[in-house]
Write a protein that holds these residues in place. Structure first.
Motif, PDB file in Angstrom:
ATOM      1  N   ILE A   1      -8.004  12.432   5.345  1.00 23.22           N
ATOM      2  CA  ILE A   1      -7.647  12.582   3.930  1.00 23.22           C
ATOM      3  C   ILE A   1      -8.703  13.507   3.329  1.00 23.22           C
ATOM      4  CG2 ILE A   1      -7.141  11.363   1.784  1.00 23.22           C
ATOM      5  CD1 ILE A   1      -7.076   8.732   3.472  1.00 23.22           C
ATOM      6  N   VAL A   2      -8.287  14.708   2.921  1.00 21.88           N
ATOM      7  CA  VAL A   2      -9.258  15.672   2.401  1.00 21.88           C
ATOM      8  C   VAL A   2      -8.826  16.210   1.037  1.00 21.88           C
ATOM      9  CG1 VAL A   2      -9.787  16.377   4.781  1.00 21.88           C
ATOM     10  CG2 VAL A   2      -8.261  17.769   3.411  1.00 21.88           C
ATOM     11  N   GLY A   3      -9.789  16.778   0.323  1.00 23.42           N
ATOM     12  CA  GLY A   3      -9.475  17.337  -0.991  1.00 23.42           C
ATOM     13  C   GLY A   3     -10.753  17.491  -1.778  1.00 23.42           C
TER      14      GLY A   3
ATOM     15  N   SER B   1     -10.462   7.984  -1.407  1.00 26.18           N
ATOM     16  CA  SER B   1     -10.948   6.669  -0.968  1.00 26.18           C
ATOM     17  C   SER B   1     -10.047   5.553  -1.497  1.00 26.18           C
ATOM     18  CB  SER B   1     -12.383   6.446  -1.446  1.00 26.18           C
ATOM     19  OG  SER B   1     -13.211   7.487  -0.984  1.00 26.18           O
ATOM     20  N   THR B   2      -9.520   5.741  -2.695  1.00 32.15           N
ATOM     21  CA  THR B   2      -8.573   4.763  -3.237  1.00 32.15           C
ATOM     22  C   THR B   2      -7.373   4.659  -2.305  1.00 32.15           C
ATOM     23  OG1 THR B   2      -9.261   5.404  -5.469  1.00 32.15           O
ATOM     24  CG2 THR B   2      -7.196   4.159  -5.294  1.00 32.15           C
ATOM     25  N   LEU B   3      -6.898   5.806  -1.832  1.00 33.78           N
ATOM     26  CA  LEU B   3      -5.743   5.793  -0.916  1.00 33.78           C
ATOM     27  C   LEU B   3      -6.085   5.054   0.381  1.00 33.78           C
ATOM     28  CD1 LEU B   3      -2.883   6.626  -0.105  1.00 33.78           C
ATOM     29  CD2 LEU B   3      -3.848   8.755   0.814  1.00 33.78           C
ATOM     30  N   LEU B   4      -7.261   5.333   0.937  1.00 37.51           N
ATOM     31  CA  LEU B   4      -7.654   4.657   2.181  1.00 37.51           C
ATOM     32  C   LEU B   4      -7.633   3.134   1.977  1.00 37.51           C
ATOM     33  CD1 LEU B   4      -8.844   4.891   5.127  1.00 37.51           C
ATOM     34  CD2 LEU B   4     -11.071   4.544   4.058  1.00 37.51           C
ATOM     35  N   ASN B   5      -8.272   2.683   0.900  1.00 41.51           N
ATOM     36  CA  ASN B   5      -8.329   1.239   0.639  1.00 41.51           C
ATOM     37  C   ASN B   5      -6.945   0.633   0.461  1.00 41.51           C
ATOM     38  OD1 ASN B   5     -11.105   1.332   0.701  1.00 41.51           O
ATOM     39  ND2 ASN B   5     -11.337   1.483  -1.517  1.00 41.51           N
ATOM     40  N   ARG B   6      -6.096   1.345  -0.283  1.00 43.75           N
ATOM     41  CA  ARG B   6      -4.758   0.788  -0.568  1.00 43.75           C
ATOM     42  C   ARG B   6      -3.898   0.765   0.683  1.00 43.75           C
ATOM     43  NH1 ARG B   6      -4.378  -0.992  -6.013  1.00 43.75           N
ATOM     44  NH2 ARG B   6      -6.500  -0.586  -6.681  1.00 43.75           N
ATOM     45  N   LEU B   7      -4.020   1.773   1.532  1.00 42.06           N
ATOM     46  CA  LEU B   7      -3.233   1.776   2.769  1.00 42.06           C
ATOM     47  C   LEU B   7      -3.703   0.654   3.694  1.00 42.06           C
ATOM     48  CD1 LEU B   7      -2.828   5.583   3.610  1.00 42.06           C
ATOM     49  CD2 LEU B   7      -1.014   3.984   2.985  1.00 42.06           C
ATOM     50  N   LEU B   8      -5.004   0.422   3.722  1.00 45.68           N
ATOM     51  CA  LEU B   8      -5.542  -0.625   4.610  1.00 45.68           C
ATOM     52  C   LEU B   8      -5.432  -2.014   4.001  1.00 45.68           C
ATOM     53  CD1 LEU B   8      -8.820   1.079   5.895  1.00 45.68           C
ATOM     54  CD2 LEU B   8      -6.645   0.890   7.085  1.00 45.68           C
ATOM     55  N   MET B   9      -5.131  -2.046   2.698  1.00 46.89           N
ATOM     56  CA  MET B   9      -5.067  -3.287   1.935  1.00 46.89           C
ATOM     57  C   MET B   9      -6.401  -4.043   1.936  1.00 46.89           C
ATOM     58  SD  MET B   9      -1.177  -4.600   2.451  1.00 46.89           S
ATOM     59  CE  MET B   9      -1.251  -4.724   4.214  1.00 46.89           C
TER      60      MET B   9
ATOM     61  N   LYS C   1      -1.482   2.776  -8.208  1.00 51.53           N
ATOM     62  CA  LYS C   1      -0.339   1.899  -8.527  1.00 51.53           C
ATOM     63  C   LYS C   1       0.462   1.562  -7.274  1.00 51.53           C
ATOM     64  CE  LYS C   1      -0.871   2.554 -13.078  1.00 51.53           C
ATOM     65  NZ  LYS C   1      -1.536   1.612 -13.898  1.00 51.53           N
ATOM     66  N   GLU C   2      -0.008   2.012  -6.141  1.00 52.51           N
ATOM     67  CA  GLU C   2       0.647   1.777  -4.846  1.00 52.51           C
ATOM     68  C   GLU C   2       2.100   2.233  -4.870  1.00 52.51           C
ATOM     69  OE1 GLU C   2      -0.210  -2.196  -3.553  1.00 52.51           O
ATOM     70  OE2 GLU C   2      -2.357  -1.809  -3.558  1.00 52.51           O
ATOM     71  N   ASP C   3       2.310   3.392  -5.418  1.00 53.38           N
ATOM     72  CA  ASP C   3       3.651   3.966  -5.509  1.00 53.38           C
ATOM     73  C   ASP C   3       3.787   5.058  -4.443  1.00 53.38           C
ATOM     74  OD1 ASP C   3       6.094   4.859  -6.323  1.00 53.38           O
ATOM     75  OD2 ASP C   3       5.409   5.686  -8.252  1.00 53.38           O
ATOM     76  N   GLY C   4       4.795   4.929  -3.594  1.00 47.70           N
ATOM     77  CA  GLY C   4       5.038   5.952  -2.570  1.00 47.70           C
ATOM     78  C   GLY C   4       4.251   5.741  -1.278  1.00 47.70           C
ATOM     79  N   LEU C   5       3.542   4.619  -1.180  1.00 46.51           N
ATOM     80  CA  LEU C   5       2.675   4.431  -0.006  1.00 46.51           C
ATOM     81  C   LEU C   5       3.467   4.127   1.267  1.00 46.51           C
ATOM     82  CD1 LEU C   5      -0.578   2.732  -1.293  1.00 46.51           C
ATOM     83  CD2 LEU C   5       0.213   5.083  -1.469  1.00 46.51           C
ATOM     84  N   ASP C   6       4.595   3.397   1.133  1.00 47.64           N
ATOM     85  CA  ASP C   6       5.424   3.135   2.333  1.00 47.64           C
ATOM     86  C   ASP C   6       6.002   4.434   2.866  1.00 47.64           C
ATOM     87  OD1 ASP C   6       4.930   0.474   2.417  1.00 47.64           O
ATOM     88  OD2 ASP C   6       6.702  -0.094   1.230  1.00 47.64           O
ATOM     89  N   GLN C   7       6.460   5.290   1.938  1.00 49.33           N
ATOM     90  CA  GLN C   7       6.997   6.593   2.353  1.00 49.33           C
ATOM     91  C   GLN C   7       5.907   7.422   3.040  1.00 49.33           C
ATOM     92  OE1 GLN C   7       7.505   5.033  -0.490  1.00 49.33           O
ATOM     93  NE2 GLN C   7       9.340   5.694  -1.576  1.00 49.33           N
ATOM     94  N   LEU C   8       4.688   7.344   2.472  1.00 48.75           N
ATOM     95  CA  LEU C   8       3.588   8.112   3.068  1.00 48.75           C
ATOM     96  C   LEU C   8       3.274   7.610   4.478  1.00 48.75           C
ATOM     97  CD1 LEU C   8       1.343  10.239   2.910  1.00 48.75           C
ATOM     98  CD2 LEU C   8      -0.109   8.544   1.787  1.00 48.75           C
TER      99      LEU C   8
END
Ligand SMILES: Nc1nc2c(ncn2[C@@H]2O[C@H](COP(=O)(O)OP(=O)(O)OP(=O)(O)O)[C@@H](O)[C@H]2O)c(=O)[nH]1
Ligand SMILES: [Mg+2]
Length: 300
Positions: free
Chosen positions: A12-14, A21-29, A156-163
């Motif tokens: 995950i870069v940018g 980091s928010t995305l990493l945490n939310r994907l890993l729950m 908001k954990e929106d679109g994470l399953d699709q990702l």
């Protein structure tokens, strides 16, 4: 249904602050990386393993790519760039509310020659109206750099399953690289230091947040079951040390209280957190200090 098992790496870069980091945490729950509203929060690569029924997605959170001549910052950017050719997929992240800015252009330039497949993740869609998002997607589509573009809101954990499905579709068949109970390569004591640093990022301003490093020196259980954690907060100047201690020690108490509350929840135990503040002049320009503080800790 097939029994094939897929596994592989996605980084995950940018630019700083887009929500990697928010995305990493939310994907890993679970929280494996600290986050804050300040840019340049993450200082090293952090690997997280997402275990799925027939797959293992190994995610690598990276420091924000930016321009700076400081040794620490150069090392941070090098850590991000080093993932480009080591992974199966690069998730390039933008922030919808900021649009595509010069700092994002700098990120894209840093991966010009990179052959690894790239997917554009537009984050923070909760902050913008649909037409703005659509026009940003359109603008980015015209760059012809990305296999796909996916809008999400990590927070908001929106679109994470699709990702997740999208990442999976780019991973090869492969073995289970890591045991099921392994979620991150980040040592517990390093994460605890990061949690203390996160509170400092939230509570301090100006140059103080960036000048701070936190090292957990010792952690042991006392006879009464209380876990004692000794940690040192390093600043670069006496004036910063003064701010970190605060009037009558108030700032340090605040940092300690906030960190202790989170650590107690995590460990499910009472914690005695002993914080020390020290000055290590110009540590951000000293490779040795940067290493000692754990910011070159590498992934698997
Ligand atoms: N509104 C909104 N805020 C978000 C979203 N994702 C992340 N944020 C916020 O954006 C800020 C930065 O998030 P981080 O996850 O620390 O960003 P980062 O890209 O890891 O930043 P660096 O480590 O500095 O490169 C934090 O205040 C997050 O709460 C989102 O989907 N929507
Ligand atoms: Mg980060």
């Amino acid at each position: 249904m097939t029994d094939t098992f897929k596994s592989g790496y996605a980084s995950i870069v940018g630019r700083p602050n887009v929500g990697k980091s928010t995305l990493l945490n939310r994907l890993l729950m679970q929280k494996v990386a600290v986050t804050s509203r300040r840019p340049q929060t993450t200082r090293n690569k952090i690997t997280g393993v997402l275990h799925l029924p027939n797959a293992q997605i190994i995610l690598v959170d990276t420091p924000g790519i930016h321009q700076s001549e400081r040794t620490l910052n150069e090392m941070m950017v090098r850590a991000s760039v080093s993932t480009f050719s080591d992974v199966d997929l690069i998730l390039v992240m933008l922030s919808a509310d900021a649009g595509f800015c010069d700092d994002d252009e700098f990120v894209l330039n840093s991966m010009k020659q990179v052959k690894t497949k790239k997917v554009l993740v537009i984050n923070k869609i909760d902050l913008v109206e649909k037409p703005i998002l659509l026009s940003l997607m359109n603008e980015m589509n015209q760059k012809s750099l990305f296999e796909e573009i996916i809008p999400i809101s990590a927070l908001k954990e929106d679109g994470l399953d699709q990702l997740k499905s999208l990442i999976l579709s780019y991973l090869p068949e492969g073995p289970e690289y890591f045991p099921k109970d392994m979620v991150t390569d980040c040592p517990e004591t390093f994460l605890f230091g990061e949690i203390i640093r996160e509170k400092i990022l939230n509570l301090t301003r100006f140059e103080v947040p960036h000048s701070v490093a936190v090292v957990v020196e010792d952690m042991h259980e006392q006879e009464n079951g209380v876990v004692q954690i000794d940690a040192t907060i390093f600043a670069e100047k006496d004036s910063q040390k003064k701010i970190l201690i605060g009037e009558g020690g108030n700032m340090l108490k605040n940092i300690g209280r906030q960190a202790r509350q989170e650590l107690e929840k995590r460990l499910g135990a009472k914690i005695f957190l002993k914080l020390f503040v020290k000055v290590k002049a110009n540590w951000r320009d000293q490779s040795r200090a940067i290493k000692e503080f754990g910011y070159t800790h590498d992934s698997f």
